[in-house]
Design a protein around this motif. Structure first.
Motif, mmCIF file in Angstrom:
data_model
loop_
_atom_site.group_PDB
_atom_site.id
_atom_site.type_symbol
_atom_site.label_atom_id
_atom_site.label_comp_id
_atom_site.label_asym_id
_atom_site.label_seq_id
_atom_site.Cartn_x
_atom_site.Cartn_y
_atom_site.Cartn_z
ATOM 1 N N GLY A 1 5.064 14.070 -8.803
ATOM 2 C CA GLY A 1 6.085 15.282 -8.876
ATOM 3 C C GLY A 1 6.992 15.255 -10.080
ATOM 4 O O GLY A 1 7.315 16.407 -10.620
ATOM 5 N N GLU A 2 7.212 14.206 -10.614
ATOM 6 C CA GLU A 2 7.917 14.296 -12.083
ATOM 7 C C GLU A 2 7.129 14.759 -13.079
ATOM 8 O O GLU A 2 7.746 15.283 -13.956
ATOM 9 C CB GLU A 2 8.212 12.515 -12.256
ATOM 10 N N ARG A 3 6.064 14.306 -13.215
ATOM 11 C CA ARG A 3 4.971 15.019 -14.231
ATOM 12 C C ARG A 3 5.085 16.331 -14.018
ATOM 13 O O ARG A 3 5.204 16.889 -15.413
ATOM 14 C CB ARG A 3 3.580 14.436 -13.834
ATOM 15 N N LEU A 4 5.179 17.077 -13.007
ATOM 16 C CA LEU A 4 5.114 18.432 -12.926
ATOM 17 C C LEU A 4 6.551 19.059 -13.513
ATOM 18 O O LEU A 4 6.520 20.108 -14.037
ATOM 19 C CB LEU A 4 4.963 18.873 -11.400
ATOM 20 N N ASP B 1 14.053 8.135 -15.979
ATOM 21 C CA ASP B 1 14.340 9.421 -15.060
ATOM 22 C C ASP B 1 15.746 10.143 -15.185
ATOM 23 O O ASP B 1 15.751 11.166 -15.204
ATOM 24 C CB ASP B 1 14.273 8.832 -13.736
ATOM 25 N N ARG B 2 16.734 9.251 -15.610
ATOM 26 C CA ARG B 2 18.023 10.080 -15.960
ATOM 27 C C ARG B 2 17.918 10.842 -16.930
ATOM 28 O O ARG B 2 18.235 12.078 -17.026
ATOM 29 C CB ARG B 2 19.179 9.092 -16.101
ATOM 30 N N ALA B 3 17.381 10.652 -18.212
ATOM 31 C CA ALA B 3 17.114 11.349 -19.473
ATOM 32 C C ALA B 3 16.237 12.627 -19.050
ATOM 33 O O ALA B 3 16.589 13.703 -19.439
ATOM 34 C CB ALA B 3 16.269 10.530 -20.505
ATOM 35 N N ALA C 1 7.432 13.153 -22.356
ATOM 36 C CA ALA C 1 6.536 13.338 -21.302
ATOM 37 C C ALA C 1 5.589 12.293 -21.256
ATOM 38 O O ALA C 1 5.509 11.487 -20.371
ATOM 39 C CB ALA C 1 6.143 14.852 -20.839
ATOM 40 N N ALA C 2 4.994 12.095 -22.475
ATOM 41 C CA ALA C 2 3.891 11.194 -22.641
ATOM 42 C C ALA C 2 4.469 9.654 -22.467
ATOM 43 O O ALA C 2 3.646 8.928 -21.802
ATOM 44 C CB ALA C 2 3.246 11.440 -23.791
ATOM 45 N N GLU C 3 5.470 9.396 -22.983
ATOM 46 C CA GLU C 3 6.002 8.163 -22.936
ATOM 47 C C GLU C 3 6.482 7.745 -21.767
ATOM 48 O O GLU C 3 6.265 6.531 -21.296
ATOM 49 C CB GLU C 3 7.312 7.944 -23.939
ATOM 50 N N HIS C 4 7.108 8.926 -20.965
ATOM 51 C CA HIS C 4 7.362 8.604 -19.594
ATOM 52 C C HIS C 4 6.512 8.237 -18.672
ATOM 53 O O HIS C 4 6.344 7.261 -17.662
ATOM 54 C CB HIS C 4 8.335 10.005 -19.094
ATOM 55 N N GLY C 5 5.277 9.327 -18.839
ATOM 56 C CA GLY C 5 4.120 8.818 -18.195
ATOM 57 C C GLY C 5 3.569 7.582 -18.513
ATOM 58 O O GLY C 5 3.103 6.983 -17.459
ATOM 59 N N ALA C 6 3.553 6.952 -19.605
ATOM 60 C CA ALA C 6 3.063 5.698 -19.778
ATOM 61 C C ALA C 6 3.832 4.408 -19.068
ATOM 62 O O ALA C 6 3.424 3.522 -18.548
ATOM 63 C CB ALA C 6 3.228 5.332 -21.241
ATOM 64 N N GLU C 7 5.220 4.847 -18.840
ATOM 65 C CA GLU C 7 5.883 3.820 -18.007
ATOM 66 C C GLU C 7 5.499 4.090 -16.552
ATOM 67 O O GLU C 7 5.602 2.876 -15.813
ATOM 68 C CB GLU C 7 7.250 4.396 -18.257
ATOM 69 N N HIS C 8 5.076 5.043 -16.053
ATOM 70 C CA HIS C 8 4.648 5.339 -14.671
ATOM 71 C C HIS C 8 3.403 4.487 -14.561
ATOM 72 O O HIS C 8 3.085 3.817 -13.787
ATOM 73 C CB HIS C 8 4.562 6.621 -14.319
ATOM 74 N N ASP D 1 0.741 -1.045 -0.193
ATOM 75 C CA ASP D 1 0.035 -0.049 0.185
ATOM 76 C C ASP D 1 1.022 1.392 0.066
ATOM 77 O O ASP D 1 0.478 2.469 -0.759
ATOM 78 C CB ASP D 1 -1.097 0.167 1.236
ATOM 79 N N GLN D 2 1.742 1.145 0.710
ATOM 80 C CA GLN D 2 2.822 2.362 0.979
ATOM 81 C C GLN D 2 3.406 2.619 -0.571
ATOM 82 O O GLN D 2 3.724 3.873 -1.000
ATOM 83 C CB GLN D 2 3.858 2.271 1.781
ATOM 84 N N VAL D 3 4.158 1.563 -1.100
ATOM 85 C CA VAL D 3 4.713 1.671 -2.263
ATOM 86 C C VAL D 3 3.670 2.432 -3.292
ATOM 87 O O VAL D 3 4.046 3.075 -4.362
ATOM 88 C CB VAL D 3 5.278 0.073 -2.990
ATOM 89 N N ALA D 4 2.529 1.857 -3.418
ATOM 90 C CA ALA D 4 1.600 2.391 -4.277
ATOM 91 C C ALA D 4 1.220 3.783 -4.420
ATOM 92 O O ALA D 4 1.506 4.711 -5.166
ATOM 93 C CB ALA D 4 0.248 1.645 -4.357
ATOM 94 N N ALA D 5 0.954 4.319 -2.880
ATOM 95 C CA ALA D 5 0.828 5.669 -2.557
ATOM 96 C C ALA D 5 2.288 6.438 -2.847
ATOM 97 O O ALA D 5 1.863 7.506 -3.348
ATOM 98 C CB ALA D 5 0.146 5.812 -1.128
ATOM 99 N N TYR D 6 3.238 5.884 -2.279
ATOM 100 C CA TYR D 6 4.457 6.918 -2.484
ATOM 101 C C TYR D 6 4.875 7.142 -3.847
ATOM 102 O O TYR D 6 5.216 8.094 -4.463
ATOM 103 C CB TYR D 6 5.571 6.115 -1.668
ATOM 104 N N SER D 7 4.609 5.771 -4.603
ATOM 105 C CA SER D 7 5.135 5.850 -6.143
ATOM 106 C C SER D 7 4.058 6.874 -7.011
ATOM 107 O O SER D 7 4.530 7.617 -7.791
ATOM 108 C CB SER D 7 5.113 4.433 -6.798
ATOM 109 N N ALA D 8 2.717 6.630 -6.633
ATOM 110 C CA ALA D 8 2.063 7.743 -7.268
ATOM 111 C C ALA D 8 2.265 9.061 -7.117
ATOM 112 O O ALA D 8 2.042 10.008 -7.814
ATOM 113 C CB ALA D 8 0.276 7.370 -6.743
ATOM 114 N N ALA D 9 2.671 9.555 -5.811
ATOM 115 C CA ALA D 9 3.083 10.904 -5.382
ATOM 116 C C ALA D 9 4.011 11.323 -6.260
ATOM 117 O O ALA D 9 4.423 12.405 -6.562
ATOM 118 C CB ALA D 9 3.161 10.858 -3.811
ATOM 119 N N HIS D 10 5.243 10.353 -6.090
ATOM 120 C CA HIS D 10 6.613 10.835 -6.630
ATOM 121 C C HIS D 10 6.400 10.923 -8.354
ATOM 122 O O HIS D 10 6.910 11.805 -8.868
ATOM 123 C CB HIS D 10 7.489 9.492 -6.500
ATOM 124 N N PHE D 11 5.490 10.041 -8.921
ATOM 125 C CA PHE D 11 5.196 10.341 -10.228
ATOM 126 C C PHE D 11 4.589 11.503 -10.553
ATOM 127 O O PHE D 11 4.913 12.194 -11.842
ATOM 128 C CB PHE D 11 4.526 8.888 -10.953
#
Ligand SMILES: [Fe+2]
Ligand SMILES: [Fe+2]
Length: 140
Positions: A61-64, A122-124, A74-81, A49-59
């Motif tokens: 942040g990356e989207r912003l 993420d590096r890119a 950004a679109a391809e990256h979002g699809a990976e998320h 549950d924590q991995v799911a919530a934390y990853s969603a919040a992290h992703f």
């Protein structure tokens, strides 16, 4: 602690905020794989549950960051998320029924997959965002 085995220098992007979040994401995912391996249902479900919530919040942040730096992929990256979050949900579903034998390889794949996402995708975008920042600073 699992983190020492899982983290490696390839995951460091030289971006303080992102690196801090990635450390935590990988540490949680490593602890989750360990809890599944040890057949600890309560701990495994809680960590999932924590991995799911934390990853969603992290992703998010990356989207912003991608939006403000006008990252062209950004679109391809979002699809990976989305694919990662889908796998986390599949894992949570398996843990609901205590299907540990199926959950363990999925958790290990997810750990590898998140690591690969960080060290390449993420590096890119982190590199793009930092070049964009330098470019803007020069223009001022
Ligand atoms: Fe990330
Ligand atoms: Fe990402």
């Amino acid at each position: 602690m699992q983190e020492a085995h899982v983290w490696n220098d390839r995951l460091d992007l030289g971006h303080e905020v992102l690196d801090g979040e990635h450390h935590l994401q990988i540490a949680m995912m490593g602890a989750l794989a360990e809890a599944i391996e040890q057949r600890r249902p309560w701990m495994a479900r809680r960590l999932a549950d924590q991995v799911a919530a934390y990853s969603a919040a992290h992703f998010e942040g990356e989207r912003l960051v991608m939006a403000t730096s006008e990252y062209p992929r950004a679109a391809e990256h979002g699809a990976e998320h989305q694919a990662i979050l889908k796998h986390v949900d599949e894992l949570r579903e398996l843990l609901r029924t205590e299907a540990f034998d199926e959950a363990h390889p999925l958790a290990l794949d997810l750990l590898t997959g998140i690591g690969a996402h960080i060290s390449s995708s993420d590096r890119a975008f982190a590199q793009h965002a930092s070049e964009r920042r330098k470019h803007r600073a020069r223009q001022q």
